[in-house]
Write an enzyme that holds these catalytic residues in place. Structure first.
Site, PDB file in Angstrom:
ATOM      1  N   ASP A   1      -9.439  -9.940   8.581  1.00 55.47           N
ATOM      2  CA  ASP A   1      -8.881  -8.598   8.337  1.00 55.47           C
ATOM      3  C   ASP A   1      -9.851  -7.452   8.597  1.00 55.47           C
ATOM      4  OD1 ASP A   1      -6.415  -7.243   7.381  1.00 55.47           O
ATOM      5  OD2 ASP A   1      -7.695  -6.514   5.762  1.00 55.47           O
TER       6      ASP A   1
ATOM      7  N   SER B   1      -1.283  -3.812  10.250  1.00 54.45           N
ATOM      8  CA  SER B   1      -0.959  -4.682   9.125  1.00 54.45           C
ATOM      9  C   SER B   1       0.294  -5.518   9.432  1.00 54.45           C
ATOM     10  CB  SER B   1      -0.715  -3.831   7.882  1.00 54.45           C
ATOM     11  OG  SER B   1      -1.879  -3.087   7.599  1.00 54.45           O
TER      12      SER B   1
ATOM     13  N   PHE C   1       1.898 -17.703  18.079  1.00 55.01           N
ATOM     14  CA  PHE C   1       1.167 -18.602  17.182  1.00 55.01           C
ATOM     15  C   PHE C   1       0.183 -19.469  17.967  1.00 55.01           C
ATOM     16  CE2 PHE C   1       5.160 -17.391  15.088  1.00 55.01           C
ATOM     17  CZ  PHE C   1       4.640 -16.814  13.949  1.00 55.01           C
TER      18      PHE C   1
ATOM     19  N   ARG D   1       2.034 -12.157  -0.881  1.00 56.38           N
ATOM     20  CA  ARG D   1       0.699 -12.481  -0.354  1.00 56.38           C
ATOM     21  C   ARG D   1       0.073 -13.654  -1.087  1.00 56.38           C
ATOM     22  NH1 ARG D   1      -1.718  -8.861   3.756  1.00 56.38           N
ATOM     23  NH2 ARG D   1      -0.052  -7.379   4.138  1.00 56.38           N
TER      24      ARG D   1
ATOM     25  N   CYS E   1       0.728  -7.853  11.617  1.00 53.71           N
ATOM     26  CA  CYS E   1       0.996  -8.033  13.050  1.00 53.71           C
ATOM     27  C   CYS E   1       0.233  -9.217  13.631  1.00 53.71           C
ATOM     28  CB  CYS E   1       0.681  -6.759  13.818  1.00 53.71           C
ATOM     29  SG  CYS E   1       1.858  -5.443  13.467  1.00 53.71           S
TER      30      CYS E   1
ATOM     31  N   TYR F   1      -1.579  -3.441  -6.870  1.00 54.08           N
ATOM     32  CA  TYR F   1      -1.426  -4.158  -5.599  1.00 54.08           C
ATOM     33  C   TYR F   1      -2.719  -4.167  -4.778  1.00 54.08           C
ATOM     34  CZ  TYR F   1      -0.330  -5.162  -0.785  1.00 54.08           C
ATOM     35  OH  TYR F   1      -0.374  -5.689   0.469  1.00 54.08           O
ATOM     36  N   GLY F   2      -2.981  -5.280  -4.122  1.00 53.52           N
ATOM     37  CA  GLY F   2      -4.148  -5.532  -3.275  1.00 53.52           C
ATOM     38  C   GLY F   2      -4.826  -4.313  -2.688  1.00 53.52           C
TER      39      GLY F   2
ATOM     40  N   HIS G   1     -10.542  -2.710  11.332  1.00 53.53           N
ATOM     41  CA  HIS G   1      -9.441  -3.539  10.816  1.00 53.53           C
ATOM     42  C   HIS G   1      -9.188  -4.679  11.809  1.00 53.53           C
ATOM     43  CE1 HIS G   1      -4.977  -3.574   9.257  1.00 53.53           C
ATOM     44  NE2 HIS G   1      -5.726  -4.444   8.615  1.00 53.53           N
TER      45      HIS G   1
ATOM     46  N   GLU H   1       0.386 -21.110  20.568  1.00 52.97           N
ATOM     47  CA  GLU H   1       0.450 -20.937  22.028  1.00 52.97           C
ATOM     48  C   GLU H   1      -0.304 -19.687  22.491  1.00 52.97           C
ATOM     49  OE1 GLU H   1       1.140 -23.423  23.419  1.00 52.97           O
ATOM     50  OE2 GLU H   1       2.756 -24.517  22.416  1.00 52.97           O
ATOM     51  N   ASN H   2      -0.710 -18.846  21.560  1.00 52.74           N
ATOM     52  CA  ASN H   2      -1.545 -17.696  21.952  1.00 52.74           C
ATOM     53  C   ASN H   2      -2.873 -18.172  22.540  1.00 52.74           C
ATOM     54  OD1 ASN H   2       0.417 -15.846  21.159  1.00 52.74           O
ATOM     55  ND2 ASN H   2      -0.355 -15.743  19.050  1.00 52.74           N
TER      56      ASN H   2
ATOM     57  N   LYS I   1      -9.756  -2.308   1.567  1.00 47.17           N
ATOM     58  CA  LYS I   1      -9.467  -1.211   2.488  1.00 47.17           C
ATOM     59  C   LYS I   1     -10.196   0.081   2.090  1.00 47.17           C
ATOM     60  CE  LYS I   1      -7.164  -3.749   5.215  1.00 47.17           C
ATOM     61  NZ  LYS I   1      -5.876  -4.274   5.013  1.00 47.17           N
TER      62      LYS I   1
ATOM     63  N   ARG J   1       0.837  -1.192   0.000  1.00 51.64           N
ATOM     64  CA  ARG J   1       0.000   0.000   0.000  1.00 51.64           C
ATOM     65  C   ARG J   1       0.874   1.245   0.000  1.00 51.64           C
ATOM     66  NH1 ARG J   1      -1.902   0.700   4.385  1.00 51.64           N
ATOM     67  NH2 ARG J   1      -1.249  -1.168   5.481  1.00 51.64           N
TER      68      ARG J   1
ATOM     69  N   ASN K   1       6.422  -8.637   1.756  1.00 52.41           N
ATOM     70  CA  ASN K   1       4.970  -8.420   1.734  1.00 52.41           C
ATOM     71  C   ASN K   1       4.303  -9.267   0.637  1.00 52.41           C
ATOM     72  OD1 ASN K   1       2.564  -7.168   2.720  1.00 52.41           O
ATOM     73  ND2 ASN K   1       2.569  -5.799   0.934  1.00 52.41           N
TER      74      ASN K   1
ATOM     75  N   THR L   1      -4.279 -12.657  10.626  1.00 50.95           N
ATOM     76  CA  THR L   1      -4.596 -13.898   9.917  1.00 50.95           C
ATOM     77  C   THR L   1      -4.174 -15.097  10.763  1.00 50.95           C
ATOM     78  OG1 THR L   1      -4.349 -12.799   7.798  1.00 50.95           O
ATOM     79  CG2 THR L   1      -4.221 -15.196   7.783  1.00 50.95           C
ATOM     80  N   ASN L   2      -3.015 -14.992  11.407  1.00 50.08           N
ATOM     81  CA  ASN L   2      -2.539 -16.098  12.237  1.00 50.08           C
ATOM     82  C   ASN L   2      -3.461 -16.367  13.411  1.00 50.08           C
ATOM     83  OD1 ASN L   2       0.387 -17.335  11.659  1.00 50.08           O
ATOM     84  ND2 ASN L   2       0.192 -15.301  10.739  1.00 50.08           N
TER      85      ASN L   2
HETATM   86  P1  GTP Z   1      -2.348  -7.887   7.235  1.00 51.17           P
HETATM   87  O1  GTP Z   1      -2.906  -8.869   6.266  1.00 51.17           O
HETATM   88  O2  GTP Z   1      -1.265  -7.056   6.649  1.00 51.17           O
HETATM   89  O3  GTP Z   1      -3.397  -7.022   7.857  1.00 51.17           O
HETATM   90  O4  GTP Z   1      -1.559  -8.725   8.374  1.00 51.17           O
HETATM   91  P2  GTP Z   1      -2.042  -9.607   9.614  1.00 51.17           P
HETATM   92  O5  GTP Z   1      -2.302  -8.732  10.783  1.00 51.17           O
HETATM   93  O6  GTP Z   1      -3.108 -10.532   9.208  1.00 51.17           O
HETATM   94  O7  GTP Z   1      -0.702 -10.428   9.978  1.00 51.17           O
HETATM   95  P3  GTP Z   1      -0.351 -11.985   9.768  1.00 51.17           P
HETATM   96  O8  GTP Z   1      -1.174 -12.889  10.612  1.00 51.17           O
HETATM   97  O9  GTP Z   1      -0.306 -12.273   8.326  1.00 51.17           O
HETATM   98  O10 GTP Z   1       1.128 -12.025  10.372  1.00 51.17           O
HETATM   99  C1  GTP Z   1       2.150 -11.202   9.867  1.00 51.17           C
HETATM  100  C2  GTP Z   1       3.476 -11.744  10.287  1.00 51.17           C
HETATM  101  O11 GTP Z   1       3.549 -11.846  11.716  1.00 51.17           O
HETATM  102  C3  GTP Z   1       3.759 -13.130   9.745  1.00 51.17           C
HETATM  103  O12 GTP Z   1       5.078 -13.186   9.256  1.00 51.17           O
HETATM  104  C4  GTP Z   1       3.569 -14.029  10.930  1.00 51.17           C
HETATM  105  O13 GTP Z   1       4.372 -15.171  10.838  1.00 51.17           O
HETATM  106  C5  GTP Z   1       3.960 -13.141  12.117  1.00 51.17           C
HETATM  107  N1  GTP Z   1       3.221 -13.532  13.349  1.00 51.17           N
HETATM  108  C6  GTP Z   1       1.889 -13.748  13.444  1.00 51.17           C
HETATM  109  N2  GTP Z   1       1.539 -14.151  14.689  1.00 51.17           N
HETATM  110  C7  GTP Z   1       2.688 -14.162  15.408  1.00 51.17           C
HETATM  111  C8  GTP Z   1       2.990 -14.498  16.791  1.00 51.17           C
HETATM  112  O14 GTP Z   1       2.138 -14.858  17.598  1.00 51.17           O
HETATM  113  N3  GTP Z   1       4.300 -14.371  17.164  1.00 51.17           N
HETATM  114  C9  GTP Z   1       5.279 -13.974  16.297  1.00 51.17           C
HETATM  115  N4  GTP Z   1       6.527 -13.888  16.744  1.00 51.17           N
HETATM  116  N5  GTP Z   1       5.028 -13.675  14.995  1.00 51.17           N
HETATM  117  C10 GTP Z   1       3.755 -13.761  14.555  1.00 51.17           C
HETATM  118  C1  SPV Z   2      -2.971  -4.660   5.143  1.00 42.74           C
HETATM  119  O1  SPV Z   2      -1.974  -4.067   4.690  1.00 42.74           O
HETATM  120  O2  SPV Z   2      -3.481  -4.375   6.254  1.00 42.74           O
HETATM  121  C2  SPV Z   2      -3.562  -5.773   4.388  1.00 42.74           C
HETATM  122  C3  SPV Z   2      -3.176  -5.941   3.004  1.00 42.74           C
HETATM  123  O3  SPV Z   2      -4.423  -6.475   4.907  1.00 42.74           O
HETATM  124  S1  SPV Z   2      -3.950  -4.761   1.988  1.00 42.74           S
HETATM  125  O4  SPV Z   2      -5.183  -5.328   1.481  1.00 42.74           O
HETATM  126  O5  SPV Z   2      -3.034  -4.484   0.911  1.00 42.74           O
HETATM  127  O6  SPV Z   2      -4.250  -3.555   2.744  1.00 42.74           O
HETATM  128 MN    MN Z   3      -4.904  -5.778   6.969  1.00 38.11          MN
END
Ligand code: GTP
Ligand code: SPV
Ligand code: MN
Length: 615
Positions: free
Chosen positions: A306, A281, A527, A402, A283, A230-231, A259, A529-530, A239, A91, A400, A286-287
Site C-alpha cells: 500500500d 484505493s 489477477f 477489510r 484498484c 476506521y482504518g 501510495h 494472469e497479470n 495514510k 475514509r 469496503n 494488494t492483489n
Molecule cells: P486499497 O487497500 O484500498 O488501497 O486497495 P488495493 O489497491 O490494494 O486493491 P485490492 O488489491 O484490495 O483490490 C481491490 C478489488 O479489486 C478487489 O475486490 C479485487 O478482487 C479487485 N481486483 C484486484 N486485481 C484485479 C484484477 O486484476 N482484475 C479485476 N477484474 N479485479 C481485480
Molecule cells: C485505502 O483506502 O487506500 C486503503 C485503506 O488502503 S485506508 O487505510 O483506510 O486508507
Molecule cells: Mn490504499
C-alpha cells in the site's frame, strides 16, 4: 478530581491519573502526553509496549465489550471480527483537512482550513473527549526501526481497536519508544473516537461520533483525528503519517512517499526487477503485491502492498537509483473479491491472527465475504449483525470490509523484506479502473512522460471512501486523497527527483486490468494472469522484448505479450492494446484541462501538447 481511582502508580504524568506501563524518558513527550490528558480527561493512561501481556489484556477487554468477536479457534485461530458503526466504514475525504499556513500550500485538491481556527475547533472537540476511557500512548516506527528511511511517531488514542491494529500495521511499542527516547524526531498524532462515557453509561462495541475530523498540520508535522475508528481515519501511522505528513517531509528532504505496492519479480533466467505500482484505493495493489505467476519460471516476492517510501542513493556502480522500503508491517486489505481463485496468497496469509472488520460471520464461527467462494453459504450473519440468506438482496460483507494481518504471515513475503537499506527500484507502474480507452500496458518514453502518465490517472470510484461508486474521477499518482501539500509542487518534486536520477531512474509504465467490452465484461482475466504484463515490463527494463511506438508511449505488439493458454480472442487482444487516436485526443484534452486546474508545471503541459500533436 478527574481521576476516579486513587491507585496512581509512581509513573504519574499529569494530574492524579493512574498510569500503567513504562513512560518515555523524554520531557517533550511526557509534556505532550500530559497536555493531551489534561484536555481529553481520560480515566487512566497506558503506555503501550507492544508485548504479549498487554496485548492479551487489551483483547480480553475488547471481547468483553463486544468490540471483538472471537472466531472459531479451530477454523481461524487467534482471529476476531469487529463490526463497525454502519456510519463509520471508510475514509471520509470531505472531513479530511490539510491545515497548512496558507490555502495555496494545500493546493486545489485538499480541504484547507486556517490552522489557528482549526486548533480552536480541535480544542473544543477534544475537551473531555476521553472521559470514562483509557488514553493509550502508542509509540511507533514507520519502516524497520534501524532503517535510515524509518520515521517515528506517537499516537495517542482512546480506541483499543486502534492499539491492536497499530500493533499489526506498524512496529509499535518499546523498540520505537527506545529510538524516540534516544533522540529521534517524532510526529505527534492524537486520536479520539469522540465518545466520552459518563459514570453510568454503558459502552457500545464501536464507539464513534457522527462529526468527524481528520486533520493534518504539515508545517508542524502533527496529526489530529476525531470521531472515527476506521482504518485510514484512525490508524494514524498509515495514510495520515506515511503519506500526507511523509509526503511533506519527503519534499523537504528530496525523497518520495507514495501510495504504492512493492514487489520483486524474478525471470526464468534469474534476473531481478523491483517494481512499485500506484493504483487508487481498491484498484488492485494488494492483489498485485501477492501475484502468483501463471507463466512458468517467473516468481514474485511481496515487499509491500500500500505504501512505499523511496529515496535516491548512489550505488557501488556510481549510478544513483531510488531505494524503496515498505514503511508498514502489515496489510489492511479489501476482503471482498479475495478468494482461493483470485488471491490464494492472501487466503493463506489470513489463516490465523487476523482482525476482520465488517465481513460476514458463518454459522460455524468463521468469516465470509462476496467473492471468497463462488457460492455463498446458505445462512450468514451480515456485517451489521443481521440474519442473511443469498436472496437478501444486499451484500453480506460491506464492500469496503477489510482484514488486518501481519505481513510476516504472508507466504510470498521476500526473506529480506525488512532490509533497512531497501531495494533498488527498476520500474514504476501507474493504473486505475478504466473501462475504455486506456490500454492494458504502456511504457512512457521518458521520465517526464511517465510523470504525465501518473498525473493523468483517472479511475472509477470505489467503496474505499465515501462517494458514488463507479463515477470516473481524476486521481493523480493515486495520491489525490493523500498528498499533504499542493499537487503542482508535488508534480514539480517528481520532475526534480527524476532529474537527479538521470540514467538511474526507473522506467515508468501505465497499466489497466479493467478494460471492458460493450457488454460490460472484463476483457482481461486479471489477477494471476497479470504476470503476462509484468513479464513484458521486466523484459522491457532488460531491453529483451519489443513494442510499438505510439503517441502515448510504447505498447506491446500482440506477439510481444505471452498470452498462451489464456483463450483470449485476437479481437480482444487487439482492443486491449489499441490506442484509439480520437478517444486519446479527448482523453488528453481532458487531462490537459485538469493539469491547468492544478496549475501543473509547464514542462508537463508541454509534454501533453506534444502527445496531442502526435495524435
Ligand atoms: P486499497 O487497500 O484500498 O488501497 O486497495 P488495493 O489497491 O490494494 O486493491 P485490492 O488489491 O484490495 O483490490 C481491490 C478489488 O479489486 C478487489 O475486490 C479485487 O478482487 C479487485 N481486483 C484486484 N486485481 C484485479 C484484477 O486484476 N482484475 C479485476 N477484474 N479485479 C481485480
Ligand atoms: C485505502 O483506502 O487506500 C486503503 C485503506 O488502503 S485506508 O487505510 O483506510 O486508507
Ligand atoms: Mn490504499
Amino acid at each position: 478530581a478527574r481521576s476516579r481511582s486513587g491507585a496512581a502508580t509512581s509513573h504519574e504524568v499529569a494530574a492524579d491519573r493512574p498510569t500503567h506501563g513504562t513512560p518515555s524518558r523524554r520531557d517533550d513527550v511526557l509534556a505532550w502526553v500530559g497536555r493531551i490528558a489534561d484536555l481529553a480527561q481520560p480515566d487512566r493512561i497506558v503506555w503501550v509496549d507492544g508485548g504479549d501481556a498487554q496485548h492479551e489484556l487489551l483483547v480480553r477487554e475488547m471481547v468483553s465489550t463486544g468490540t471483538l468477536l472471537p472466531l472459531n479457534p479451530e477454523l481461524r485461530p487467534d482471529s476476531y471480527l469487529a463490526r463497525s458503526d454502519p456510519g463509520d466504514v471508510a475514509r471520509v475525504e470531505s472531513r479530511t483537512f490539510i491545515c497548512s499556513p496558507t490555502r495555496a500550500e494545500a493546493g486545489p485538491t485538499n480541504n484547507w482550513r486556517d490552522p489557528a481556527e482549526m486548533r480552536q475547533t480541535l480544542a473544543g472537540l477534544f475537551d473531555g473527549a476521553m472521559r470514562g476511557r483509557t488514553l493509550y500512548v502508542v509509540p511507533f516506527s514507520m519502516g524497520p526501526v534501524d532503517s535510515p528511511l524509518a520515521r517515528f511517531g506517537i499516537e495517542i488514542t482512546d480506541s483499543p481497536y486502534v492499539v491492536a491494529s497499530m500493533r499489526i500495521m506498524t512496529r509499535s511499542g518499546a523498540a520505537a519508544l527506545a529510538r524516540i527516547d534516544d533522540g529521534a524526531a517524532w510526529v505527534p498524532a492524537v486520536h479520539s473516537v469522540g465518545a466520552p462515557l459518563g459514570p453510568d453509561d454503558v459502552d457500545v462495541p464501536w464507539p464513534c461520533n457522527p462529526e468527524k475530523y481528520i486533520v493534518h498540520f504539515p508545517a508542524e508535522r502533527e496529526i489530529w483525528s476525531y470521531g472515527s475508528g476506521y482504518g485510514g481515519n484512525a490508524l494514524l501511522g498509515k495514510k495520515c503519517f506515511a503519506l500526507r505528513i511523509a509526503s511533506v517531509i519527503a519534499r523537504d528532504e528530496g525523497w518520495l512517499a507514495e501510495h504504492m505496492l512493492l514487489v520483486r519479480v524474478t525471470s526464468p533466467e534469474g534476473r531481478r526487477t523491483h517494481v512499485a505500482a500506484a493504483f487508487p484505493s481498491a484498484c488492485g495493489k494488494t492483489n498485485l503485491a501477492m501475484l502468483r505467476p501463471t507463466l512458468p519460471g517467473w516468481s514474485v516476492e511481496t515487499l509491500g502492498d500500500d505504501i512505499v517510501w523511496m529515496a535516491p542513493r548512489e550505488g557501488d556502480d556510481g549510478v544513483t537509483r531510488l531505494h524503496a522500503i515498505n514503511p508498514e508491517a502489515g496489510f489492511f486489505g479489501v476482503a471482498p473479491g479475495t478468494g482461493w481463485e483470485s488471491n490464494p496468497t492472501a487466503m493463506e496469509t489470513l489463516r490465523r491472527g487476523v482482525i476482520f472488520t465488517n465481513v460476514a460471520l458463518t454459522d460455524d464461527g468463521d468469516v465470509w465475504w462476496e467473492g471468497q467462494t463462488s457460492q455463498p453459504p446458505a445462512h450468514l450473519i451480515d456485517w451489521q449483525g443481521r440474519d442473511w440468506t443469498p436472496d437478501a438482496g444486499r451484500p453480506a460483507a460491506h464492500p469496503n470490509s477489510r482484514f488486518t494481518v501481519s505481513a510476516a504471515q504472508c507466504p510470498t513475503m521476500a526473506a529480506d523484506w525488512e532490509d533497512p537499506a531497501g531495494v533498488p527500484l527498476d520500474a514504476i507502474l501507474f493504473g486505475g479502473r478504466r473501462p475504455s480507452t486506456v490500454p492494458l500496458v504502456t511504457q512512457a518514453d521518458s521520465w517526464e512522460a511517465g510523470v504525465l502518465l501518473g498525473a493523468s490517472i483517472a479511475s472509477e470510484r470505489t467503496a474505499a471512501a465515501e462517494g458514488t461508486v463507479g463515477e470516473l474521477r481524476r486521481d493523480p499518482f493515486a495520491m489525490l486523497p493523500f498528498t499533504g501539500y499542493a499537487v503542482a509542487d508535488y508534480l514539480a518534486h517528481w520532475l526534480e527527483v527524476g532529474r537527479g536520477l538521470g540514467t538511474g531512474a526507473p522506467a515508468i509504465f501505465g497499466v489497466n486490468w479493467f478494460r471492458k467490452d460493450d457488454g460490460g465484461r472484463f476483457l482481461w482475466p486479471g489477477f494471476g494472469e497479470n504476470t503476462r504484463v509484468i513479464a513484458w515490463i521486466a523484459d522491457r527494463v532488460a531491453g529483451t522484448v519489443g513494442g510499438r511506438s505510439t503517441p502515448i508511449g510504447h505498447v506491446p505488439n500482440p506477439g510481444d505479450l505471452d498470452v498462451t493458454g489464456l483463450g483470449l480472442s485476437e479481437a480482444d487482444l487487439d482492443e486491449l492494446l489499441d490506442v484509439d487516436p480520437v478517444a486519446w485526443r479527448a482523453e488528453l484534452t481532458r487531462a490537459g484541462a485538469y493539469l491547468e486546474e492544478l496549475r501543473a508545471p509547464a514542462a508537463l503541459r508541454r509534454a501533453l501538447d506534444v502527445a496531442i500533436d502526435r495524435l
